[in-house]
Design an enzyme around this catalytic site. Sequence first.
Site, PDB file in Angstrom:
ATOM      1  N   GLU B  51      -6.045  -1.075 -13.072  1.00  0.00           N
ATOM      2  CA  GLU B  51      -6.728  -0.112 -12.762  1.00  0.00           C
ATOM      3  C   GLU B  51      -6.015   0.899 -11.862  1.00  0.00           C
ATOM      4  O   GLU B  51      -5.950   2.118 -12.238  1.00  0.00           O
ATOM      5  CB  GLU B  51      -7.996  -0.291 -11.994  1.00  0.00           C
ATOM      6  CG  GLU B  51      -9.257  -0.949 -12.946  1.00  0.00           C
ATOM      7  CD  GLU B  51      -8.951  -2.475 -13.065  1.00  0.00           C
ATOM      8  OE1 GLU B  51      -8.056  -2.875 -12.646  1.00  0.00           O
ATOM      9  OE2 GLU B  51      -9.921  -2.987 -13.886  1.00  0.00           O
ATOM     10  N   PHE B 113     -22.807  -9.946  -7.985  1.00  0.00           N
ATOM     11  CA  PHE B 113     -21.468 -10.087  -8.664  1.00  0.00           C
ATOM     12  C   PHE B 113     -20.625  -8.881  -8.922  1.00  0.00           C
ATOM     13  O   PHE B 113     -21.260  -7.825  -9.543  1.00  0.00           O
ATOM     14  CB  PHE B 113     -21.599 -10.809  -9.925  1.00  0.00           C
ATOM     15  CG  PHE B 113     -20.461 -10.953 -10.799  1.00  0.00           C
ATOM     16  CD1 PHE B 113     -19.289 -11.867 -10.385  1.00  0.00           C
ATOM     17  CD2 PHE B 113     -20.197 -10.552 -12.070  1.00  0.00           C
ATOM     18  CE1 PHE B 113     -18.219 -11.797 -11.132  1.00  0.00           C
ATOM     19  CE2 PHE B 113     -18.914 -10.604 -12.713  1.00  0.00           C
ATOM     20  CZ  PHE B 113     -18.026 -11.593 -12.312  1.00  0.00           C
ATOM     21  N   GLN B 114     -19.426  -8.759  -8.523  1.00  0.00           N
ATOM     22  CA  GLN B 114     -18.587  -7.466  -8.594  1.00  0.00           C
ATOM     23  C   GLN B 114     -19.036  -6.237  -8.045  1.00  0.00           C
ATOM     24  O   GLN B 114     -19.210  -5.377  -8.706  1.00  0.00           O
ATOM     25  CB  GLN B 114     -18.327  -7.292 -10.081  1.00  0.00           C
ATOM     26  CG  GLN B 114     -17.532  -8.425 -10.743  1.00  0.00           C
ATOM     27  CD  GLN B 114     -16.739  -7.973 -12.160  1.00  0.00           C
ATOM     28  OE1 GLN B 114     -17.377  -7.219 -12.782  1.00  0.00           O
ATOM     29  NE2 GLN B 114     -15.741  -8.336 -12.312  1.00  0.00           N
ATOM     30  N   LYS B 163     -25.255   0.420 -13.110  1.00  0.00           N
ATOM     31  CA  LYS B 163     -25.321   0.246 -14.563  1.00  0.00           C
ATOM     32  C   LYS B 163     -26.708   0.421 -15.108  1.00  0.00           C
ATOM     33  O   LYS B 163     -26.472   1.202 -16.311  1.00  0.00           O
ATOM     34  CB  LYS B 163     -25.204  -1.433 -14.762  1.00  0.00           C
ATOM     35  CG  LYS B 163     -24.992  -1.571 -16.193  1.00  0.00           C
ATOM     36  CD  LYS B 163     -24.529  -3.065 -16.441  1.00  0.00           C
ATOM     37  CE  LYS B 163     -24.319  -3.541 -17.932  1.00  0.00           C
ATOM     38  NZ  LYS B 163     -23.848  -4.590 -18.407  1.00  0.00           N
ATOM     39  N   MET B 481      15.605   1.619   0.973  1.00  0.00           N
ATOM     40  CA  MET B 481      15.236   2.371   1.838  1.00  0.00           C
ATOM     41  C   MET B 481      14.874   1.541   3.298  1.00  0.00           C
ATOM     42  O   MET B 481      15.171   1.604   4.375  1.00  0.00           O
ATOM     43  CB  MET B 481      14.066   3.356   1.632  1.00  0.00           C
ATOM     44  CG  MET B 481      13.910   4.292   2.871  1.00  0.00           C
ATOM     45  SD  MET B 481      15.240   5.035   2.788  1.00  0.00           S
ATOM     46  CE  MET B 481      14.952   6.511   1.696  1.00  0.00           C
TER      47      MET B 481
END
Lengths: 163, 573
Positions: B51, B113-114, B163, B481
């Site tokens: 993602e 969940f999630q 949802k 760097m």
Amino acid sequence: MRRIISILMENEPGALSRVVGLFSQRGYNIETLTVAPTEDSTLSRLTLTTIGDDRTIERITKHLNKLIEVVKLVDLTEGAHIERELMLIKVKATGAQRAEVKRTVDIFRGQIVDVTSSVYTVQLAGASDKLDAFIGAIGETQVLEVVRSGVSGIARGEKVLSI
Amino acid sequence: MEKLSGAEMVVRSLQEEGVEYLFGYPGGAVLHIYDAIFQQDKVKHILVRHEQAATHAADGYARATGKPGVVLVTSGPGATNAVTGIATAYMDSIPMIVISGQVRSDWIGDDAFQETDMVGICRPIVKHSFMVRDPAQIPEMMRKAFYLATTGRPGPVLIDIPKDKTAPHVKVPFEYPKKVKMRSYTPVTRGHAGQIRKALEELLKAKRPVIYAGGGVISGEASDLLTRLVRKLGYPVTNTLMGLGCYPATDKQFVGMLGMHGTYEANMAMHNADLIMAVGARFDDRATNDAGKYCPGATIVHIDVDPATISKNVRADVPIVGPVQQVLDDMLNMLDEHGGQPDQKALARWWEEIDGWRQVHGLRYETNDDGPMKPQQVVQALYKATNGDAYVTSDVGQHQMFAAQFYHFDKPRRWINSGGLGTMGFGLPAAMGVQFAFPDATVACVTGEGSIQMNIQELSTCLQYGLPVKIININNQALGMVRQWQDMQYGGRHSQSYMDSLPDFVKLAEAYGHVGIRVDKFEDLAPAMEKAFSLKDRLVFMDIYVDPSEHVYPMQIADGAMRDMWLSKTERT
């Protein structure tokens, strides 16, 4: 310098957290905070006090103005204004102290709103320093519990913060 | 009126907004939306492999086109993986819409969940965020999200959708709002005419002026106007890292990038200026060095669309809040009416001084015929191989600074890098977004062996969609760097800055179905580049081994003024 910033914002879930979050995110302090809906239920009025120099306050007000839900804001301390804070305070009141506490409450134009044999519950409204002075006058050892509302404020005269 | 489900409304809203590409990754909370995507073909969904890459790809698309990038991720880990990309877009003021799924509304707060409080997590890194409480809100929220993301100072906007608000059986009337009005949001559309006039007077009065232009000129579509104004005045112009390309870098009035790794002449001109006009720049700490010692003799004119940026780090003498395009347009018109001329004598003296500074360093570096290649040579070869006309994305580190110094961008939106947040792993997915926007363009990703491994899984996405990105991996086997700072400030103790056990990038590229080329010697560099760029429809991964001990110079000395710089490992101002 202590400032009172008064904000008119959308009365929507999450709006308050954006204001509070801004202060912690950018390292500014909130001394007091009070918020409630206005006569227009789609708007909330939020008053907060903070301490900072002119530059810091300028940055705070600019960043607050950038929040999408902030409709308008004013730094009340820039002009003549009225500030009030409400305090509910439980004070030990036994024996000779009962009369002494009552006298002090009268001097400060407070009200005793609840009584037991050993405790007075006092209601007091005024500018924050008056509330501080009352606590000082009673003596900290006598104080059992303090609840303060945080500062509310409004500009003097015809100036109005509205949309 | 037509009735649609929440999921259908999300997709229809994207169609109404003219969205071409949606970068995302499916998961439980967004399955209804994915089903609605499946049943249409106007909005093309691009399946990434992580993602974070979805957000960077959308970001690259937005930077290259000026149109908002759009992302769709699921709740919980899908959403949190997107956070780095959202913060990257926020820091660089990139318009982006992120739609995140959320657990069903009656489970919110139950540690379902999630479940993650995405609105809460993103609060400091978005311009605004919404949570859908009723499917009927979706069209208006989508419209508002696009409006907020693209107007004023652009930025990412999040829409979190539980949802159950996208359930296919709950249909509500759909009408996409044509206009949106928000009483609490009115971006400035005009700069104050009096202030613009004042700025112009300061400009004409100046004897040692510098125009300091940043990313706001690019996002404000004002590059042409800036170029006209600068040419008309004959003044020197410098760009921030984000502003590169907003003024043609090959023009003689361009003095190079300023700041930490800016050119000697740009930083000297800034320090000695009597007038600095900042246009769409924000006086970032990498561009100012110590703000307390900043350009002591300069009157500062600051043009920006965001009032909170003005006088934030450096106090402006003439602040102008407004869109850069309109302000510069008005300024040019006033200049014509005014008929005033800069002090040509003073200007000639000023250019003489600047040209003197140009001789001092000139981005020189030492080459060694027998030794390893220098990273600067790689960027110079890339510039040559692409005729200076490629879209160049970069990751973060030394290679990013070398690309900024040695690839001379003559057009805006060609240089695509994470300037504000400094996000390693940005380059490859951003290049994907650019290549989607311009399928026939040459897109190069200048990266290092550290950065590329932070989103290397996107090689798979590139194969799936046939993206012929050219990866220029400047491989110095070290986090260059970090290593440079350790050399300069930590007695050469290279704590954790080495890259041991590197993969064979050629084999890796081949395993992903691409072409890999390894280059070890300078004489092979140009032919290898030529070969890579001749493979028009293939992704080529060029793994180019360079000198691990090279540093980026000039480098401003910490807590100093603009003029305080290291010019090499041994010389300083």
